[in-house]
Scaffold this motif. Structure first.
Motif, PDB file in Angstrom:
ATOM      1  N   PRO A 264       1.107  -1.435   0.083  1.00  0.00           N
ATOM      2  CA  PRO A 264      -0.295   0.027   0.504  1.00  0.00           C
ATOM      3  C   PRO A 264       0.811   0.827  -0.374  1.00  0.00           C
ATOM      4  CG  PRO A 264      -0.148  -1.017   1.867  1.00  0.00           C
ATOM      5  CD  PRO A 264       0.688  -1.784   1.527  1.00  0.00           C
ATOM      6  N   ARG A 265       0.377   1.928  -0.216  1.00  0.00           N
ATOM      7  CA  ARG A 265       1.392   3.633  -0.384  1.00  0.00           C
ATOM      8  C   ARG A 265       0.032   4.407   0.568  1.00  0.00           C
ATOM      9  NH1 ARG A 265       2.077   1.978  -5.586  1.00  0.00           N
ATOM     10  NH2 ARG A 265       4.268   2.340  -5.936  1.00  0.00           N
ATOM     11  N   VAL A 266       1.027   5.463   1.414  1.00  0.00           N
ATOM     12  CA  VAL A 266       0.352   5.666   2.253  1.00  0.00           C
ATOM     13  C   VAL A 266      -0.202   7.340   1.927  1.00  0.00           C
ATOM     14  CG1 VAL A 266       1.542   7.302   4.220  1.00  0.00           C
ATOM     15  CG2 VAL A 266       2.332   5.859   4.086  1.00  0.00           C
ATOM     16  N   PRO A 267      -1.670   7.214   1.851  1.00  0.00           N
ATOM     17  CA  PRO A 267      -2.177   8.264   1.075  1.00  0.00           C
ATOM     18  C   PRO A 267      -2.031   9.976   1.639  1.00  0.00           C
ATOM     19  CG  PRO A 267      -3.860   6.938   2.162  1.00  0.00           C
ATOM     20  CD  PRO A 267      -2.120   6.320   2.831  1.00  0.00           C
ATOM     21  N   SER A 268      -1.988  10.646   0.724  1.00  0.00           N
ATOM     22  CA  SER A 268      -1.331  12.328   1.149  1.00  0.00           C
ATOM     23  C   SER A 268      -2.428  12.921   2.196  1.00  0.00           C
ATOM     24  CB  SER A 268      -1.613  13.463   0.090  1.00  0.00           C
ATOM     25  OG  SER A 268      -2.680  12.835  -0.857  1.00  0.00           O
TER      26      SER A 268
END
Ligand SMILES: [Zn+2]
Ligand SMILES: [Zn+2]
Length: 207
Positions: free
Chosen positions: A121-125
């Motif tokens: 997963p990418r860390v949401p902005s």
């Protein structure tokens, strides 16, 4: 669950000029990943790719050539570049409404993303988190929303300090709460506010 296919092992770090470019994109969907892993299937043909940033409806991919090979773009030779690409239209089981969407760009090499192990997963902005938080709040039933609002109003009101826990217990509590915050975005805001206050008090005790 069918078996998932392995991902390519290629990795690359963002260059300062790429970071600069990506930081100025509007409506970023996630925090930048300094070291990107290729998101294609292991042993794929052609160039490596990794999603660098999604900006509004646009997906910007970092494309880099294997080994010392060169990419040719607009008559120029380079070993890498950031490229805006359309999304792959494939969905799991060919069902346009259900199933996972392929998260790779159109005409990508190798298997679709839903057939492979996750690229993580990418860390949401911050902006994306706000949007998701809003959507999550909308999806709450009445009881859940009342409970959340009660907690928020409790946090907003002044309370008397109690000699309730020790300094080391407080450290453990703030650490645990911080970890919980990552798993539940709805609670994240509440948790972060408590953690911040406890942190401030702990620091003033340390002086
Ligand atoms: Zn690759
Ligand atoms: Zn695909």
């Amino acid at each position: 669950m069918s078996e998932t296919l392995p991902l390519c092992d290629a990795r690359t770090d963002l260059k300062p000029i790429e970071t600069l470019f990506l930081h100025q994109l509007p409506e970023p969907s996630h925090e930048l990943v300094e070291s990107s892993r290729c998101e294609l299937q292991r042993k794929h043909a052609g160039v490596h790719i990794s999603l660098a940033q999604a900006s509004g409806p646009d997906s910007w991919w970092l494309v880099w050539a294997p080994g010392n090979a060169q990419l040719t773009a607009r008559g120029q030779n380079m070993d890498r570049r950031l490229h805006k690409m359309d999304d792959c239209p494939a969905t799991q089981d060919g069902d346009p409404d259900g199933g996972d969407e392929c998260l790779l760009p159109a005409r990508h090499a190798g298997a679709h993303s839903f057939e492979m192990e996750s690229s993580g997963p990418r860390v949401p902005s911050a902006a994306a988190r706000k949007k998701m938080l809003h959507a999550l709040r909308e999806s709450l039933d009445e009881d859940e929303r009342t409970e959340l609002e009660e907690m928020e109003s409790l946090l907003a009101s002044e309370g008397d300090p109690l000699p309730l826990i020790t300094q080391s217990e407080a450290l453990v509590v703030t650490t645990l709460l911080g970890q919980v915050a990552h798993d539940d975005w709805l609670m994240e805001d509440l948790v972060l506010r408590i953690v911040e206050r406890m942190d401030t008090r702990l620091q003033s005790l340390a002086h």
